[in-house]
Design a protein around this motif. Structure first.
Motif, PDB file in Angstrom:
ATOM      1  N   GLU A 129     -20.045 -22.901   5.768  1.00 56.19           N
ATOM      2  CA  GLU A 129     -21.187 -22.221   5.131  1.00 56.19           C
ATOM      3  C   GLU A 129     -20.777 -20.831   4.660  1.00 56.19           C
ATOM      4  O   GLU A 129     -21.173 -20.385   3.581  1.00 56.19           O
ATOM      5  CB  GLU A 129     -22.362 -22.150   6.111  1.00 56.19           C
ATOM      6  N   GLU A 130     -19.971 -20.150   5.485  1.00 55.56           N
ATOM      7  CA  GLU A 130     -19.526 -18.795   5.142  1.00 55.56           C
ATOM      8  C   GLU A 130     -18.593 -18.813   3.929  1.00 55.56           C
ATOM      9  O   GLU A 130     -18.724 -17.987   3.016  1.00 55.56           O
ATOM     10  CB  GLU A 130     -18.809 -18.172   6.344  1.00 55.56           C
ATOM     11  N   GLN A 131     -17.652 -19.772   3.890  1.00 56.48           N
ATOM     12  CA  GLN A 131     -16.752 -19.884   2.749  1.00 56.48           C
ATOM     13  C   GLN A 131     -17.529 -20.234   1.476  1.00 56.48           C
ATOM     14  O   GLN A 131     -17.265 -19.675   0.405  1.00 56.48           O
ATOM     15  CB  GLN A 131     -15.693 -20.964   3.016  1.00 56.48           C
ATOM     16  N   TYR A 132     -18.473 -21.145   1.613  1.00 57.21           N
ATOM     17  CA  TYR A 132     -19.297 -21.543   0.475  1.00 57.21           C
ATOM     18  C   TYR A 132     -20.059 -20.344  -0.073  1.00 57.21           C
ATOM     19  O   TYR A 132     -20.077 -20.103  -1.283  1.00 57.21           O
ATOM     20  CB  TYR A 132     -20.260 -22.652   0.886  1.00 57.21           C
ATOM     21  N   SER A 133     -20.655 -19.590   0.814  1.00 58.95           N
ATOM     22  CA  SER A 133     -21.424 -18.416   0.406  1.00 58.95           C
ATOM     23  C   SER A 133     -20.523 -17.401  -0.299  1.00 58.95           C
ATOM     24  O   SER A 133     -20.900 -16.836  -1.332  1.00 58.95           O
ATOM     25  CB  SER A 133     -22.093 -17.783   1.620  1.00 58.95           C
ATOM     26  N   SER A 134     -19.340 -17.200   0.238  1.00 59.02           N
ATOM     27  CA  SER A 134     -18.397 -16.254  -0.354  1.00 59.02           C
ATOM     28  C   SER A 134     -17.964 -16.708  -1.741  1.00 59.02           C
ATOM     29  O   SER A 134     -17.934 -15.921  -2.695  1.00 59.02           O
ATOM     30  CB  SER A 134     -17.175 -16.121   0.558  1.00 59.02           C
ATOM     31  N   LYS A 135     -17.659 -17.967  -1.882  1.00 53.35           N
ATOM     32  CA  LYS A 135     -17.212 -18.496  -3.172  1.00 53.35           C
ATOM     33  C   LYS A 135     -18.350 -18.506  -4.197  1.00 53.35           C
ATOM     34  O   LYS A 135     -18.130 -18.256  -5.383  1.00 53.35           O
ATOM     35  CB  LYS A 135     -16.600 -19.876  -3.001  1.00 53.35           C
ATOM     36  N   MET A 136     -19.560 -18.772  -3.745  1.00 54.09           N
ATOM     37  CA  MET A 136     -20.712 -18.717  -4.654  1.00 54.09           C
ATOM     38  C   MET A 136     -20.957 -17.289  -5.133  1.00 54.09           C
ATOM     39  O   MET A 136     -21.332 -17.073  -6.286  1.00 54.09           O
ATOM     40  CB  MET A 136     -21.968 -19.284  -3.973  1.00 54.09           C
ATOM     41  N   THR A 137     -20.724 -16.326  -4.267  1.00 51.37           N
ATOM     42  CA  THR A 137     -20.870 -14.920  -4.664  1.00 51.37           C
ATOM     43  C   THR A 137     -19.869 -14.582  -5.756  1.00 51.37           C
ATOM     44  O   THR A 137     -20.211 -13.935  -6.759  1.00 51.37           O
ATOM     45  CB  THR A 137     -20.673 -13.994  -3.450  1.00 51.37           C
ATOM     46  N   VAL A 138     -18.624 -15.028  -5.586  1.00 45.09           N
ATOM     47  CA  VAL A 138     -17.596 -14.792  -6.605  1.00 45.09           C
ATOM     48  C   VAL A 138     -17.984 -15.485  -7.912  1.00 45.09           C
ATOM     49  O   VAL A 138     -17.870 -14.903  -8.991  1.00 45.09           O
ATOM     50  CB  VAL A 138     -16.218 -15.268  -6.110  1.00 45.09           C
ATOM     51  N   ASN A 165     -21.856 -26.813 -13.298  1.00 45.62           N
ATOM     52  CA  ASN A 165     -20.788 -27.733 -12.903  1.00 45.62           C
ATOM     53  C   ASN A 165     -19.974 -27.167 -11.749  1.00 45.62           C
ATOM     54  O   ASN A 165     -19.699 -27.870 -10.768  1.00 45.62           O
ATOM     55  CB  ASN A 165     -19.865 -28.036 -14.085  1.00 45.62           C
ATOM     56  N   TYR A 166     -19.584 -25.894 -11.841  1.00 44.60           N
ATOM     57  CA  TYR A 166     -18.787 -25.272 -10.792  1.00 44.60           C
ATOM     58  C   TYR A 166     -19.593 -25.132  -9.506  1.00 44.60           C
ATOM     59  O   TYR A 166     -19.072 -25.348  -8.409  1.00 44.60           O
ATOM     60  CB  TYR A 166     -18.264 -23.908 -11.238  1.00 44.60           C
ATOM     61  N   SER A 167     -20.856 -24.784  -9.655  1.00 44.92           N
ATOM     62  CA  SER A 167     -21.727 -24.643  -8.497  1.00 44.92           C
ATOM     63  C   SER A 167     -21.887 -25.982  -7.773  1.00 44.92           C
ATOM     64  O   SER A 167     -21.840 -26.049  -6.540  1.00 44.92           O
ATOM     65  CB  SER A 167     -23.087 -24.103  -8.943  1.00 44.92           C
ATOM     66  N   SER A 168     -22.058 -27.037  -8.541  1.00 40.29           N
ATOM     67  CA  SER A 168     -22.179 -28.378  -7.955  1.00 40.29           C
ATOM     68  C   SER A 168     -20.908 -28.780  -7.226  1.00 40.29           C
ATOM     69  O   SER A 168     -20.963 -29.396  -6.154  1.00 40.29           O
ATOM     70  CB  SER A 168     -22.499 -29.411  -9.035  1.00 40.29           C
ATOM     71  N   ALA A 169     -19.765 -28.442  -7.815  1.00 40.89           N
ATOM     72  CA  ALA A 169     -18.486 -28.783  -7.180  1.00 40.89           C
ATOM     73  C   ALA A 169     -18.353 -28.060  -5.840  1.00 40.89           C
ATOM     74  O   ALA A 169     -17.941 -28.664  -4.839  1.00 40.89           O
ATOM     75  CB  ALA A 169     -17.330 -28.419  -8.099  1.00 40.89           C
ATOM     76  N   LEU A 170     -18.722 -26.776  -5.799  1.00 43.33           N
ATOM     77  CA  LEU A 170     -18.648 -26.032  -4.539  1.00 43.33           C
ATOM     78  C   LEU A 170     -19.621 -26.587  -3.510  1.00 43.33           C
ATOM     79  O   LEU A 170     -19.286 -26.712  -2.327  1.00 43.33           O
ATOM     80  CB  LEU A 170     -18.920 -24.542  -4.779  1.00 43.33           C
ATOM     81  N   LYS A 171     -20.812 -26.959  -3.961  1.00 46.73           N
ATOM     82  CA  LYS A 171     -21.805 -27.525  -3.044  1.00 46.73           C
ATOM     83  C   LYS A 171     -21.295 -28.841  -2.458  1.00 46.73           C
ATOM     84  O   LYS A 171     -21.458 -29.112  -1.263  1.00 46.73           O
ATOM     85  CB  LYS A 171     -23.127 -27.741  -3.766  1.00 46.73           C
ATOM     86  N   GLU A 172     -20.668 -29.647  -3.291  1.00 46.60           N
ATOM     87  CA  GLU A 172     -20.123 -30.917  -2.819  1.00 46.60           C
ATOM     88  C   GLU A 172     -19.007 -30.686  -1.803  1.00 46.60           C
ATOM     89  O   GLU A 172     -18.929 -31.392  -0.788  1.00 46.60           O
ATOM     90  CB  GLU A 172     -19.604 -31.731  -4.004  1.00 46.60           C
ATOM     91  N   LEU A 173     -18.158 -29.674  -2.056  1.00 44.57           N
ATOM     92  CA  LEU A 173     -17.094 -29.351  -1.095  1.00 44.57           C
ATOM     93  C   LEU A 173     -17.670 -28.911   0.245  1.00 44.57           C
ATOM     94  O   LEU A 173     -17.116 -29.225   1.298  1.00 44.57           O
ATOM     95  CB  LEU A 173     -16.173 -28.265  -1.664  1.00 44.57           C
ATOM     96  N   LYS A 174     -18.800 -28.219   0.190  1.00 46.73           N
ATOM     97  CA  LYS A 174     -19.461 -27.803   1.439  1.00 46.73           C
ATOM     98  C   LYS A 174     -20.042 -29.023   2.154  1.00 46.73           C
ATOM     99  O   LYS A 174     -19.905 -29.170   3.362  1.00 46.73           O
ATOM    100  CB  LYS A 174     -20.566 -26.795   1.149  1.00 46.73           C
ATOM    101  N   GLU A 175     -20.654 -29.906   1.387  1.00 47.06           N
ATOM    102  CA  GLU A 175     -21.305 -31.077   1.979  1.00 47.06           C
ATOM    103  C   GLU A 175     -20.308 -32.046   2.615  1.00 47.06           C
ATOM    104  O   GLU A 175     -20.630 -32.694   3.601  1.00 47.06           O
ATOM    105  CB  GLU A 175     -22.147 -31.800   0.928  1.00 47.06           C
ATOM    106  N   ILE A 176     -19.104 -32.152   2.041  1.00 45.20           N
ATOM    107  CA  ILE A 176     -18.128 -33.056   2.644  1.00 45.20           C
ATOM    108  C   ILE A 176     -17.368 -32.393   3.782  1.00 45.20           C
ATOM    109  O   ILE A 176     -16.531 -33.025   4.420  1.00 45.20           O
ATOM    110  CB  ILE A 176     -17.141 -33.625   1.593  1.00 45.20           C
ATOM    111  N   GLY A 177     -17.648 -31.120   4.032  1.00 46.05           N
ATOM    112  CA  GLY A 177     -17.061 -30.430   5.169  1.00 46.05           C
ATOM    113  C   GLY A 177     -15.795 -29.661   4.865  1.00 46.05           C
ATOM    114  O   GLY A 177     -15.170 -29.123   5.770  1.00 46.05           O
ATOM    115  N   TYR A 178     -15.386 -29.587   3.619  1.00 44.35           N
ATOM    116  CA  TYR A 178     -14.181 -28.844   3.277  1.00 44.35           C
ATOM    117  C   TYR A 178     -14.417 -27.347   3.392  1.00 44.35           C
ATOM    118  O   TYR A 178     -13.551 -26.611   3.842  1.00 44.35           O
ATOM    119  CB  TYR A 178     -13.708 -29.215   1.870  1.00 44.35           C
ATOM    120  N   LEU A 179     -15.594 -26.900   2.969  1.00 48.18           N
ATOM    121  CA  LEU A 179     -15.944 -25.478   3.048  1.00 48.18           C
ATOM    122  C   LEU A 179     -16.975 -25.265   4.152  1.00 48.18           C
ATOM    123  O   LEU A 179     -17.918 -26.055   4.274  1.00 48.18           O
ATOM    124  CB  LEU A 179     -16.527 -24.975   1.724  1.00 48.18           C
TER     125      LEU A 179
END
Length: 110
Positions: free
Chosen positions: A93-102, A77-91
């Motif tokens: 690629e670098e921020q997405y990668s960093s947050k996924m690492t966390v 669920n959390y991973s999907s939410a982060l992916k969606e934030l990346k897809e809509i342009g909020y995050l």
């Protein structure tokens, strides 16, 4: 007159009983139903196929698996939410990668 009052009282009781039952049924968490397998495992113990310690270990294993499944569902669920934030342009690629690492570190996912 008494029969009429008793009839109304019985009808009122069943109406209230039905309303309360309908109201609380969604609140009861069905995830915490006892393991259906545990009944069979207890019967195996009663037949001396499993020892008490084996039964305890098996039940603990079921509980750990259930916790792992819940944790994985949360991770998804959390991973999907982060992916969606990346897809809509909020995050980015670098921020997405960093947050996924966390997130991966938090859930201990390699």
């Amino acid at each position: 007159m008494d029969i009429n009052m008793i009839t109304w009282a019985v009808m009122l009781f069943f109406i209230i009983w039905g309303a309360v039952r309908l109201a609380i049924s969604p609140l009861i968490d069905k995830q915490y139903e006892p393991y259906k397998e545990s009944d069979d495992l207890v019967k195996l113990r009663d037949m001396d196929v499993l020892s008490d310690s084996e039964l305890q270990e098996i039940l603990e294993l079921y509980q750990k698996n259930d916790l792992k499944n819940k944790n994985y569902e949360q991770y998804e669920n959390y991973s999907s939410a982060l992916k969606e934030l990346k897809e809509i342009g909020y995050l980015s690629e670098e921020q997405y990668s960093s947050k996924m690492t966390v997130l991966n570190d938090y859930f201990k996912i390699q």
